[in-house]
Write an enzyme that holds these catalytic residues in place. Structure first.
Site, PDB file in Angstrom:
ATOM      1  N   LYS A 292       0.851  -1.192   0.000  1.00 22.22           N
ATOM      2  CA  LYS A 292       0.000   0.000   0.000  1.00 22.22           C
ATOM      3  C   LYS A 292       0.880   1.233   0.000  1.00 22.22           C
ATOM      4  O   LYS A 292       1.866   1.298   0.731  1.00 22.22           O
ATOM      5  CB  LYS A 292      -0.828  -0.022   1.305  1.00 22.22           C
ATOM      6  CG  LYS A 292      -1.826   1.089   1.414  1.00 22.22           C
ATOM      7  CD  LYS A 292      -3.149   0.694   0.792  1.00 22.22           C
ATOM      8  CE  LYS A 292      -4.121   1.841   0.690  1.00 22.22           C
ATOM      9  NZ  LYS A 292      -3.894   2.721  -0.458  1.00 22.22           N
TER      10      LYS A 292
ATOM     11  N   LYS B 225       4.919   2.143   8.599  1.00 21.60           N
ATOM     12  CA  LYS B 225       3.709   2.887   8.993  1.00 21.60           C
ATOM     13  C   LYS B 225       2.513   1.944   9.138  1.00 21.60           C
ATOM     14  O   LYS B 225       1.756   2.022  10.100  1.00 21.60           O
ATOM     15  CB  LYS B 225       3.419   3.925   7.901  1.00 21.60           C
ATOM     16  CG  LYS B 225       2.484   5.008   8.307  1.00 21.60           C
ATOM     17  CD  LYS B 225       2.267   5.982   7.166  1.00 21.60           C
ATOM     18  CE  LYS B 225       3.574   6.666   6.759  1.00 21.60           C
ATOM     19  NZ  LYS B 225       3.384   7.618   5.666  1.00 21.60           N
TER      20      LYS B 225
ATOM     21  N   LYS C  51       5.353   2.502  -2.801  1.00 25.74           N
ATOM     22  CA  LYS C  51       5.172   3.906  -3.171  1.00 25.74           C
ATOM     23  C   LYS C  51       5.384   4.018  -4.667  1.00 25.74           C
ATOM     24  O   LYS C  51       6.121   3.223  -5.261  1.00 25.74           O
ATOM     25  CB  LYS C  51       6.192   4.798  -2.443  1.00 25.74           C
ATOM     26  CG  LYS C  51       5.762   6.228  -2.338  1.00 25.74           C
ATOM     27  CD  LYS C  51       4.757   6.451  -1.221  1.00 25.74           C
ATOM     28  CE  LYS C  51       4.327   7.889  -1.115  1.00 25.74           C
ATOM     29  NZ  LYS C  51       3.553   8.130   0.111  1.00 25.74           N
TER      30      LYS C  51
ATOM     31  N   THR D 211      -5.396  12.301   7.214  1.00 27.35           N
ATOM     32  CA  THR D 211      -3.980  12.435   7.592  1.00 27.35           C
ATOM     33  C   THR D 211      -3.796  13.629   8.529  1.00 27.35           C
ATOM     34  O   THR D 211      -3.175  13.500   9.591  1.00 27.35           O
ATOM     35  CB  THR D 211      -3.094  12.553   6.334  1.00 27.35           C
ATOM     36  OG1 THR D 211      -3.414  11.480   5.452  1.00 27.35           O
ATOM     37  CG2 THR D 211      -1.624  12.488   6.691  1.00 27.35           C
TER      38      THR D 211
ATOM     39  N   ASN E 121      -2.947  19.050   1.251  1.00 19.79           N
ATOM     40  CA  ASN E 121      -3.903  18.223   1.985  1.00 19.79           C
ATOM     41  C   ASN E 121      -3.498  18.104   3.457  1.00 19.79           C
ATOM     42  O   ASN E 121      -4.273  18.459   4.353  1.00 19.79           O
ATOM     43  CB  ASN E 121      -4.002  16.837   1.316  1.00 19.79           C
ATOM     44  CG  ASN E 121      -4.857  15.879   2.115  1.00 19.79           C
ATOM     45  OD1 ASN E 121      -4.385  15.277   3.071  1.00 19.79           O
ATOM     46  ND2 ASN E 121      -6.121  15.754   1.770  1.00 19.79           N
TER      47      ASN E 121
ATOM     48  N   SER F 203      -7.530   4.846   4.598  1.00 24.05           N
ATOM     49  CA  SER F 203      -7.447   4.156   3.303  1.00 24.05           C
ATOM     50  C   SER F 203      -7.810   2.677   3.484  1.00 24.05           C
ATOM     51  O   SER F 203      -8.498   2.079   2.656  1.00 24.05           O
ATOM     52  CB  SER F 203      -6.032   4.239   2.727  1.00 24.05           C
ATOM     53  OG  SER F 203      -5.881   5.412   1.973  1.00 24.05           O
TER      54      SER F 203
HETATM   55  P1  NAD Z   1       0.003  18.239  -1.363  1.00 22.12           P
HETATM   56  O1  NAD Z   1       0.486  18.192  -2.743  1.00 22.12           O
HETATM   57  O2  NAD Z   1      -1.464  18.273  -1.107  1.00 22.12           O
HETATM   58  O3  NAD Z   1       0.669  19.465  -0.585  1.00 22.12           O
HETATM   59  C1  NAD Z   1       2.048  19.691  -0.536  1.00 22.12           C
HETATM   60  C2  NAD Z   1       2.243  21.092   0.020  1.00 22.12           C
HETATM   61  O4  NAD Z   1       3.616  21.333   0.255  1.00 22.12           O
HETATM   62  C3  NAD Z   1       1.762  22.194  -0.938  1.00 22.12           C
HETATM   63  O5  NAD Z   1       1.096  23.188  -0.190  1.00 22.12           O
HETATM   64  C4  NAD Z   1       3.068  22.741  -1.498  1.00 22.12           C
HETATM   65  O6  NAD Z   1       2.954  24.076  -1.929  1.00 22.12           O
HETATM   66  C5  NAD Z   1       3.941  22.611  -0.266  1.00 22.12           C
HETATM   67  N1  NAD Z   1       5.379  22.714  -0.521  1.00 22.12           N
HETATM   68  C6  NAD Z   1       6.122  22.093  -1.467  1.00 22.12           C
HETATM   69  N2  NAD Z   1       7.411  22.473  -1.360  1.00 22.12           N
HETATM   70  C7  NAD Z   1       7.470  23.325  -0.318  1.00 22.12           C
HETATM   71  C8  NAD Z   1       8.512  24.042   0.311  1.00 22.12           C
HETATM   72  N3  NAD Z   1       9.756  23.910  -0.105  1.00 22.12           N
HETATM   73  N4  NAD Z   1       8.221  24.854   1.363  1.00 22.12           N
HETATM   74  C9  NAD Z   1       6.960  24.963   1.809  1.00 22.12           C
HETATM   75  N5  NAD Z   1       5.918  24.287   1.266  1.00 22.12           N
HETATM   76  C10 NAD Z   1       6.178  23.496   0.216  1.00 22.12           C
HETATM   77  O7  NAD Z   1       0.650  16.963  -0.636  1.00 22.12           O
HETATM   78  P2  NAD Z   1       0.169  16.266   0.706  1.00 22.12           P
HETATM   79  O8  NAD Z   1      -0.690  15.114   0.327  1.00 22.12           O
HETATM   80  O9  NAD Z   1      -0.315  17.275   1.663  1.00 22.12           O
HETATM   81  O10 NAD Z   1       1.547  15.628   1.216  1.00 22.12           O
HETATM   82  C11 NAD Z   1       2.472  16.378   1.995  1.00 22.12           C
HETATM   83  C12 NAD Z   1       3.391  15.406   2.716  1.00 22.12           C
HETATM   84  O11 NAD Z   1       2.606  14.518   3.525  1.00 22.12           O
HETATM   85  C13 NAD Z   1       4.234  14.501   1.828  1.00 22.12           C
HETATM   86  O12 NAD Z   1       5.462  14.223   2.469  1.00 22.12           O
HETATM   87  C14 NAD Z   1       3.412  13.220   1.761  1.00 22.12           C
HETATM   88  O13 NAD Z   1       4.185  12.076   1.444  1.00 22.12           O
HETATM   89  C15 NAD Z   1       2.905  13.168   3.197  1.00 22.12           C
HETATM   90  N6  NAD Z   1       1.719  12.344   3.398  1.00 22.12           N
HETATM   91  C16 NAD Z   1       0.560  12.594   2.723  1.00 22.12           C
HETATM   92  C17 NAD Z   1      -0.555  11.801   2.997  1.00 22.12           C
HETATM   93  C18 NAD Z   1      -1.889  12.069   2.364  1.00 22.12           C
HETATM   94  O14 NAD Z   1      -2.874  11.411   2.768  1.00 22.12           O
HETATM   95  N7  NAD Z   1      -2.020  12.978   1.433  1.00 22.12           N
HETATM   96  C19 NAD Z   1      -0.460  10.744   3.916  1.00 22.12           C
HETATM   97  C20 NAD Z   1       0.734  10.541   4.590  1.00 22.12           C
HETATM   98  C21 NAD Z   1       1.822  11.352   4.334  1.00 22.12           C
END
Ligand code: NAD
Length: 435
Positions: A89, A113, A125, A209, A240, A369
């Site tokens: 996953k 995780k 991934k 999350t 997100n 999920s």
């Molecule tokens: P997303 O694309 O929705 O948001 C990413 C955010 O990070 C955006 O606001 C972007 O502008 C910002 N960003 C990128 N580079 C940046 C920087 N240098 N400085 C400041 N902000 C910056 O992605 P997401 O789903 O929110 O994922 C964010 C993190 O959380 C990732 O590491 C992802 O692997 C992790 N994550 C996400 C989920 C999920 O359910 N979406 C679950 C577990 C972990």
């Protein structure tokens, strides 16, 4: 478990100029922690050899007709780290920095995780090296569909189940589900999670999350005797995970004084209205650019603000040996995967900073999920309240388990989390046996 490596090409990842440099790639950073955990628990070499390598690495080339009529070839990856505990996953990331090292690290983190969350999944991934911010919706749809077809023998309800990650959302998951269903010849919602509700998505998945990040932070605050009403938070990343974490911090009485995304960083010592910031993003192509209710500061300054909580919710390697000594927060809750380098960990641990590690803090997403997958398989759908209650309980349980292992072994939470996860994965590997 043999390592199957299908096609291997080298490519130079495009560096994100906003990322703070670090001396190690995310995979090395992950391995450093895994080595430490394996030593603490005296993990036998037979099992450790299996855990430290991904079981499959798939790399594909995706030729896409762009809107200008020219063909552009994109690189795509799927890394399956482990299927010891169940089907693999893990999310799919669209970003210029995606490369094999990053996807390998992210896949391994998914294994640990899922083990910590006590859900019956292995870890994987995926990613495509692309800059979605410069691509049209049509180009993104063709790219997502091409990736799905290339991976159609890898994905499967009982094999490998993708989900959203950076720059992908329910929209891409709907395309993926549709394309996979066409290839498969039957409607297959359980092949992917994070779908729109109409197509078999789960209530509560979008918020899961960030909600879990906040629940984990509240648990740590109880242990640290911190009163939410007298606590400030800074959140890096406003996608997100970041925006929903900030929203839940605010709802629980925590004052969010700093927020940022890739377009800018903002500070207001009196507190930022997260409702206003989200509304601003909705009107501004999903970005904080031009946000007026706070002072604009630099990206490095945001991480070093005077605050009790820091929630990095963007990308890897944001807190490194270069800035760790200047971090003022006493609690770091890692919404992002891999935001703190191994070198930075040492500095922060010496300063007494409590870090709720990524493999625990952002596990709320994969937990819901899992609920989505269960609902797809049974055809019975839960209410938002049921999903949230279950997810909160699972996060509190996971937090307490990791905390107990960390206390027992007299190690920081991150090492406790790795030891706890490795113990579970190792048990499954031993029970399944090998050739
Ligand atoms: P997303 O694309 O929705 O948001 C990413 C955010 O990070 C955006 O606001 C972007 O502008 C910002 N960003 C990128 N580079 C940046 C920087 N240098 N400085 C400041 N902000 C910056 O992605 P997401 O789903 O929110 O994922 C964010 C993190 O959380 C990732 O590491 C992802 O692997 C992790 N994550 C996400 C989920 C999920 O359910 N979406 C679950 C577990 C972990």
């Amino acid at each position: 478990m043999a390592v199957t490596k299908i096609s291997k090409k080298t490519k130079a990842p495009t560096a994100d100029p906003l990322l703070i440099e670090d001396n190690s790639n995310p995979f090395n950073s992950m391995m450093q922690r895994l080595d430490q955990a394996a030593k603490i628990m005296n993990l036998e070499d037979d099992v450790y050899q299996v855990v430290k390598v991904p079981s499959r690495i798939i790399e594909v080339s995706l030729p896409i007709k762009m809107d200008n009529g020219r063909v552009k070839v994109f690189g795509g990856y799927r890394v399956i780290h482990s299927t010891a505990l169940g089907p693999s996953k893990g999310g799919i990331r669209f970003h210029p920095q995606v490369d094999e090292h990053e996807v390998k690290a992210l896949a391994a983190w998914m294994t640990f995780k899922c083990a910590i969350a006590e859900i019956p999944y292995g870890g994987a991934k995926g990613g495509i090296t692309c800059d979605p911010k410069t691509m049209s919706v049509g180009e993104l749809e063709r790219l997502t569909r091409a990736y799905t077809v290339s991976m159609s023998d890898i994905f499967g309800v009982d094999k490998d189940i993708p989900a959203p990650d950076v720059n992908t959302s329910s929209r891409e998951m709907a395309w993926l589900m549709d394309e996979y269903s066409k290839v498969n010849g039957s409607f297959t919602p359980g092949v992917v999670t994070g779908k729109p509700l109409l197509l078999g998505g789960s209530q509560g998945r979008v918020e899961a999350t960030g909600r879990g990040v906040c629940t984990a932070a509240l648990q740590a605050m109880k242990k640290m005797k911190m009163n939410p009403k007298k606590t400030r938070a800074v959140v890096q990343g406003f996608g997100n995970v970041g925006s929903i974490s900030a929203k839940h911090f605010e709802a629980n009485g925590i004052t969010v004084v700093g927020i940022s995304d890739h377009t800018g960083a903002f500070y207001n010592p009196k507190g930022i209205s997260i409702k206003k910031a989200i509304a601003h993003c909705e009107k501004n192509n999903g970005t904080l650019k031009g946000f007026k209710d706070a002072k604009e500061i630099s990206h490095p300054e945001l991480l070093e603000l005077d605050t009790e909580i820091l929630a990095p919710c963007a990308l890897e390697n944001q807190i490194t040996s270069k800035n760790a000594s200047r971090i003022k927060a006493k609690l770091i809750v890692e919404g992002a995967n891999g935001p703190t380098s191994a070198d930075a960990d040492d500095i922060l641990n010496k300063k007494g900073v409590i870090i709720i590690p990524d493999i625990l803090a952002n596990g709320g997403g994969v937990t819901v999920s899992y609920f989505e997958w269960v609902q797809n398989r049974t055809g019975y759908y839960y209410s938002e309240e049921e999903v949230n209650n279950r997810a909160d309980k699972w996060m509190i349980n996971a937090f307490n388990n990791v905390w107990a292992v960390a206390v027992e072994n007299k190690v920081p939470m991150r090492l406790g989390a790795y030891v706890h996860a490795l113990t579970i994965v190792a048990k499954a590997i031993r029970a399944r046996g090998s050739y």
